[in-house]
Design a protein around this motif. Structure first.
Motif, PDB file in Angstrom:
ATOM      1  N   LEU A   1       5.786  10.579  18.434  1.00  0.00           N
ATOM      2  CA  LEU A   1       7.202  10.633  18.085  1.00  0.00           C
ATOM      3  C   LEU A   1       7.447  11.481  16.829  1.00  0.00           C
ATOM      4  O   LEU A   1       8.517  12.076  16.677  1.00  0.00           O
ATOM      5  CB  LEU A   1       7.742   9.221  17.861  1.00  0.00           C
ATOM      6  CG  LEU A   1       7.814   8.330  19.107  1.00  0.00           C
ATOM      7  CD1 LEU A   1       8.264   6.925  18.722  1.00  0.00           C
ATOM      8  CD2 LEU A   1       8.763   8.930  20.133  1.00  0.00           C
TER       9      LEU A   1
ATOM     10  N   THR B   1       6.270  14.286  16.043  1.00  0.00           N
ATOM     11  CA  THR B   1       6.400  15.721  16.335  1.00  0.00           C
ATOM     12  C   THR B   1       7.745  16.076  16.957  1.00  0.00           C
ATOM     13  O   THR B   1       8.074  17.258  17.062  1.00  0.00           O
ATOM     14  CB  THR B   1       5.279  16.170  17.290  1.00  0.00           C
ATOM     15  OG1 THR B   1       5.381  15.442  18.525  1.00  0.00           O
ATOM     16  CG2 THR B   1       3.912  15.907  16.675  1.00  0.00           C
ATOM     17  N   VAL B   2       8.516  15.090  17.365  1.00  0.00           N
ATOM     18  CA  VAL B   2       9.834  15.366  17.949  1.00  0.00           C
ATOM     19  C   VAL B   2      10.796  15.773  16.836  1.00  0.00           C
ATOM     20  O   VAL B   2      10.934  15.047  15.842  1.00  0.00           O
ATOM     21  CB  VAL B   2      10.382  14.124  18.678  1.00  0.00           C
ATOM     22  CG1 VAL B   2      11.785  14.392  19.216  1.00  0.00           C
ATOM     23  CG2 VAL B   2       9.449  13.722  19.810  1.00  0.00           C
TER      24      VAL B   2
ATOM     25  N   LYS C   1      13.773  15.857  14.522  1.00  0.00           N
ATOM     26  CA  LYS C   1      14.699  14.750  14.296  1.00  0.00           C
ATOM     27  C   LYS C   1      16.122  15.090  14.727  1.00  0.00           C
ATOM     28  O   LYS C   1      16.863  14.223  15.202  1.00  0.00           O
ATOM     29  CB  LYS C   1      14.670  14.342  12.818  1.00  0.00           C
ATOM     30  CG  LYS C   1      13.275  14.073  12.269  1.00  0.00           C
ATOM     31  CD  LYS C   1      12.492  13.107  13.131  1.00  0.00           C
ATOM     32  CE  LYS C   1      11.056  12.958  12.687  1.00  0.00           C
ATOM     33  NZ  LYS C   1      10.196  14.077  13.094  1.00  0.00           N
TER      34      LYS C   1
ATOM     35  N   ILE D   1      17.226  14.295  18.310  1.00  0.00           N
ATOM     36  CA  ILE D   1      17.615  12.939  18.665  1.00  0.00           C
ATOM     37  C   ILE D   1      19.122  12.740  18.503  1.00  0.00           C
ATOM     38  O   ILE D   1      19.696  11.807  19.062  1.00  0.00           O
ATOM     39  CB  ILE D   1      16.842  11.927  17.793  1.00  0.00           C
ATOM     40  CG1 ILE D   1      15.333  12.185  17.900  1.00  0.00           C
ATOM     41  CG2 ILE D   1      17.140  10.487  18.178  1.00  0.00           C
ATOM     42  CD1 ILE D   1      14.512  11.362  16.933  1.00  0.00           C
TER      43      ILE D   1
END
Length: 256
Positions: free
Chosen positions: A99, A101-102, A104, A107
């Motif tokens: 998570l 590496t996602v 921000k 989101i």
């Protein structure tokens, strides 16, 4: 040495600002894109007098601080817990590493769908970014505690709460403040990016709206305000760290 460092820290930006001002006055640069620093300063003063800049700064700062505090507290608790409890680390580390590496900001659309256009999505994005930095800092700091400290605690038969208070927390605090400094800069980047997307009345929104109407002086004034905000918050964290962690090697070296 400290006086020399202070002089260099002040003289370097002043030198570049003077060069920029001269280049604008002599027509060496296009002032439509690079207005003179004096023009930017006048615009900034007008924005302060009108209350626009301070109002935007207050909105951004409120959201930033709430998200930073919430994310940092949760990340610190999770990081220390995972560093101390091996099964918890084994179960959560792969998930959180993935998570992390996602991006921000990626989101944000999901949060907007779930929560609407209020302040909560902004807070959550900043909190998520702060959480991961605190988590990484604390899990590494906890796992890096010297075995001699833990063996001494065992030989003294300290309770779990005494180990946390007298051994673990003092050992990880220096790294905690390093992570907090990084988290502050990251939080400023995130909140400005979120305000670019969502609009509203924050500093990021003011910069974006100024770009849309080609008000470059106003745009640069907002950028300077963001830079000063990050600088002041980072210096504040460093000042608190010097007082809270006097045993840190960095704090000791400054006194010499």
């Amino acid at each position: 040495m400290s006086r020399q460092n202070t002089v260099l820290a002040i003289a370097t930006p002043v030198f570049f600002l003077v060069l920029w001002e001269l280049a604008a006055l002599l027509g060496l640069i296009d002032t439509r894109f690079f207005p003179a620093p004096s023009s930017i300063a006048r615009t900034g003063v007008n924005l302060v007098q009108d209350g626009v800049l301070l109002e935007s700064l207050a909105v951004t700062l409120r959201t930033l601080m709430v998200g930073l505090i919430v994310g940092n507290v949760i990340g610190t608790v999770v990081g220390v817990s995972m560093g101390l409890i091996r099964p918890l680390r084994a179960s959560l580390d792969p998930l959180l590493s993935g998570l992390y590496t996602v991006p921000k900001l990626a989101i944000l659309p999901l949060l907007l769908l779930m929560l609407g256009l209020g302040e909560m999505p902004r807070v959550i994005v900043v909190a998520i970014g702060s959480f991961f930095i605190a988590w990484i800092s604390m899990i590494e700091a906890t796992m890096g505690i010297a075995h001699g400290y833990l063996e001494t605690a065992e030989s003294l038969e300290l309770t779990r709460s005494q180990r946390l208070r007298l051994v673990i927390f003092p050992a990880v605090l220096p790294e905690y403040f390093v992570g907090l400094r990084i988290a502050v800069g990251n939080a400023v980047l995130l909140i400005v990016g979120v305000e670019f997307v969502m609009g509203g009345s924050g500093i990021g929104s003011m910069i974006w709206n100024s770009w849309q109407i080609f008000a470059t002086e106003r745009m640069y004034a907002g950028i300077v305000c963001v830079g000063l905000l990050g600088y002041v918050l980072t210096k504040l964290v460093k000042m608190i760290a010097r007082v809270a962690v006097p045993w840190s090697p960095k704090s000791t070296s400054r006194r010499r």
